[in-house]
Design an enzyme around this catalytic site. Structure first.
Site, PDB file in Angstrom:
ATOM      1  N   ASP A 119      48.984   4.759 -23.834  1.00  0.00           N
ATOM      2  CA  ASP A 119      50.030   5.577 -23.224  1.00  0.00           C
ATOM      3  C   ASP A 119      49.962   6.976 -23.828  1.00  0.00           C
ATOM      4  OD1 ASP A 119      52.175   5.493 -21.347  1.00  0.00           O
ATOM      5  OD2 ASP A 119      52.792   3.575 -22.194  1.00  0.00           O
ATOM      6  N   ASP A 178      52.266   9.100 -18.982  1.00  0.00           N
ATOM      7  CA  ASP A 178      53.693   8.852 -18.809  1.00  0.00           C
ATOM      8  C   ASP A 178      54.367  10.063 -18.157  1.00  0.00           C
ATOM      9  OD1 ASP A 178      56.222   7.314 -19.555  1.00  0.00           O
ATOM     10  OD2 ASP A 178      56.581   9.261 -20.506  1.00  0.00           O
ATOM     11  N   GLU A 223      51.669   7.591 -14.119  1.00  0.00           N
ATOM     12  CA  GLU A 223      52.972   7.047 -13.755  1.00  0.00           C
ATOM     13  C   GLU A 223      53.645   8.026 -12.793  1.00  0.00           C
ATOM     14  OE1 GLU A 223      57.298   5.623 -15.526  1.00  0.00           O
ATOM     15  OE2 GLU A 223      56.222   7.304 -16.421  1.00  0.00           O
ATOM     16  N   HIS A 242      57.632  -2.492 -18.567  1.00  0.00           N
ATOM     17  CA  HIS A 242      58.586  -2.315 -19.662  1.00  0.00           C
ATOM     18  C   HIS A 242      59.841  -1.569 -19.240  1.00  0.00           C
ATOM     19  CE1 HIS A 242      56.422   1.448 -19.433  1.00  0.00           C
ATOM     20  NE2 HIS A 242      57.334   2.022 -20.191  1.00  0.00           N
ATOM     21  N   ASP A 243      59.876  -1.041 -18.023  1.00  0.00           N
ATOM     22  CA  ASP A 243      61.023  -0.264 -17.566  1.00  0.00           C
ATOM     23  C   ASP A 243      61.901  -1.001 -16.562  1.00  0.00           C
ATOM     24  OD1 ASP A 243      60.843   2.061 -19.057  1.00  0.00           O
ATOM     25  OD2 ASP A 243      59.398   2.991 -17.708  1.00  0.00           O
TER      26      ASP A 243
END
Length: 555
Positions: free
Chosen positions: A98, A200, A258, A334-335
């Site tokens: 990331d 990200d 993302e 994860h979100d």
């Protein structure tokens, strides 16, 4: 686009803090990942995506980076990273990190220098603005984490911009030194041997004129303003310049962007030779409320997958991208909450709903992205304290539910059902204390379950884990990698599609609700030259598909 290794990528997302703790502090670490590489390999994935491991105050679990060049001691050392890369590559596993492009921590040396005054050379690394004429914030834009995007600095008497937490100031990508600095960071990690990055929040790198306000908002109020800080045209310019520099160093670099709000049309602007290899968008995942209860705050009521809308959007993702472009295929990350709790049934149909939803998604055209623990059917984390939730409205919702006579447990479960914290529980390796994640505890909490853990499932032919292993083996067949996708018109209980490659054909039919439904006539009357590849029922003998039945046939 040229042919690259990542065209056949199957990604396993690891949230390092929650994967495996080996140094007895309740936080997952790099050695825990190293020890688990054989398990990951046997699962059938070929690429690991690690959420941030850089030095960070952990205001946002590592997405607030204070040193991009060093590993946070909670995870281990640079030597651990080098060992992980070496051992992963020895198993033909690739690794992507990331990389946070939009902002840093306020503890980053750049920002600490910027705070020293308007004349500091790092001042222009960030976004500063004078107050409005009445002394208030420069505009009425709202942060994604609640509150204004502006934070006042008493020393310089200016505001700085933060799209997320106030401890996470946004970078100024118009500054060439910022662009060069981020390229240098990425090149450093490429020199260590990693294979790419997940970028990200890159769609937020560019902001509009700060004099603009969200219209029709009452004086003193604020509102989300994505039209002013998401997907602006210059994003593609900075993205292309950044990635083209990295491709000079590593021509086959894998870049996952993302792009949370991207539609297929917008994704076309972000995927290309010197752009992203693919993007992660939340566009295809839409739910609908089953029951509206006036005692439950809006958005917290029971929900299910909006199957009709999902199919429409996935058809678009499967057909609108250009030749050589691929979408990502994922149900959770994860979100967002866990798949089986959000769109399946984590009680009565835990196994079958996990299996049917996986088949419905991962045999489509595209790059699968699995969240750690998905392959064993991990459900939402049971959370016992309202303070665990980062969402600004969580406490207010909690108090409202308690006032409406819901129990503490019911209230916390409802709030978890829409929040990212529910996805971040410790990996369930065994049924022992702390589920084998640690012998100390888990920073986020961990569910302890007898049947749903790696140890219990690895030798069970009917387990979710065994199913995932078989499904991912199937995904590697040419027809599921290169074949054309054609959706089949069905009721909204079913997701059905064909994959076609030359004279080969495969059909995937997945029942994704709890209501029994008729076996489609066209399925029960298939010619005898179709062979069952994977199935939960006998499609020739059954009149009805039971909840979460699935079948894959080929000829």
């Amino acid at each position: 686009m040229a042919s690259y290794w990542w065209k056949d990528a199957i990604i396993y997302q690891i949230y390092p803090k929650s994967f495996k703790d080996t140094n007895h502090d309740g936080v997952g670490d790099l050695r825990g990942i190293i020890e688990s590489l054989n398990y990951i390999k046997e699962l059938g994935v070929n690429t690991l995506w690690l959420n941030p491991i850089f030095i960070s105050p952990q205001i946002d679990n590592g997405y607030d980076v204070s040193n991009y060049y060093a590993v946070d001691e909670i995870f281990g050392t640079l030597e651990d990273v080098e060992e992980l890369i070496e051992k992963a590559h020895a198993l033909d596993l690739r690794i992507i990190f990331d990389l946070v492009l939009n902002h840093t921590s306020n503890q980053h040396p750049w920002f600490q220098e910027a705070l020293k005054g308007k004349d500091n050379i790092y001042r222009d690394y960030y976004l500063w603005e004078d107050a409005a004429q009445d002394g208030s914030a420069p505009n009425n834009w709202e942060s994604f984490f609640g509150g204004s995007v502006w934070e006042y600095d008493t020393h310089s008497r200016q505001y700085y911009f933060h799209l997320f937490a106030k401890e996470m100031p946004d970078l100024n990508w118009k500054n060439p030194e910022v662009q060069k600095s981020m390229v240098d960071i990425a090149k450093f990690w490429l020199s260590k041997g990693i294979d790419g990055f997940r970028l990200d929040a890159f769609i937020h790198m560019v902001k509009d004129d700060f004099s603009l306000n969200v219209p029709n908002i009452a004086s003193g109020e604020i509102a989300l303003a994505e039209q002013y800080y998401a997907n602006l045209p210059e994003v593609r310019v900075y993205l292309e310049e950044f990635i083209s520099e990295l491709r000079k160093v590593k021509p086959d670099i894998f870049i996952v962007g993302e792009a949370a709000s991207a539609t297929p049309k917008l994704a076309l602007d972000y995927i290309g030779e010197n752009l992203c290899s693919t993007v992660i968008s939340f566009d295809h995942i839409q739910d609908r409320e089953i029951i509206e209860n006036p005692l439950i705050p809006k958005g917290l009521g029971p929900k299910t997958l909006n199957v009709s809308d999902f199919k429409k959007r996935m058809i678009s993702w499967q057909t609108d991208l250009k030749a050589g472009q691929q979408p990502t295929l994922y149900w959770n990350n994860h979100d967002m909450p866990r798949l089986v709790s959000r769109f399946g049934n984590d009680e009565a149909y835990r196994v079958k709903s996990s299996q049917s939803l996986a088949a419905a998604m991962y045999l489509l055209s595209g790059i699968p992205v699995l969240l750690y623990g998905e392959e064993i059917g991990m459900k939402n984390l049971k959370i016992s304290d309202i303070s665990a939730f980062q969402q600004p409205t969580a406490k207010e919702q909690y108090n409202q539910l308690l006032a409406n006579d819901f129990s503490k447990e019911e209230a916390l479960k409802m709030i978890a059902s829409i929040n990212k914290e529910a996805s971040r529980g410790g990996m369930q390796w065994t049924a022992d204390k702390y589920s084998g994640f640690s012998d100390y505890g888990c920073w986020s909490g961990v569910n302890i379950e007898t049947a749903f853990n790696v140890q219990a499932e690895k030798d069970d032919p009917n387990s979710i884990l065994t199913f995932y292993q078989e499904l991912l083996r199937l995904k590697k067949d040419d027809i599921f990698q290169k074949g054309k996708t054609e959706f089949i018109q069905t009721s909204d209980n079913l997701i059905a599609y064909k994959r076609i490659l030359a004279d080969e054909e495969a059909i995937v039919v997945c029942h994704v609700t709890e209501e029994p439904t008729d076996v489609p006539d066209w399925l029960s009357s298939l010619e005898d030259n179709y062979q069952v590849v994977m199935s939960s029922f006998d499609y020739k003998m059954a009149d009805m598909m039971q909840p979460y039945d699935y079948i894959i046939v080929s000829k």
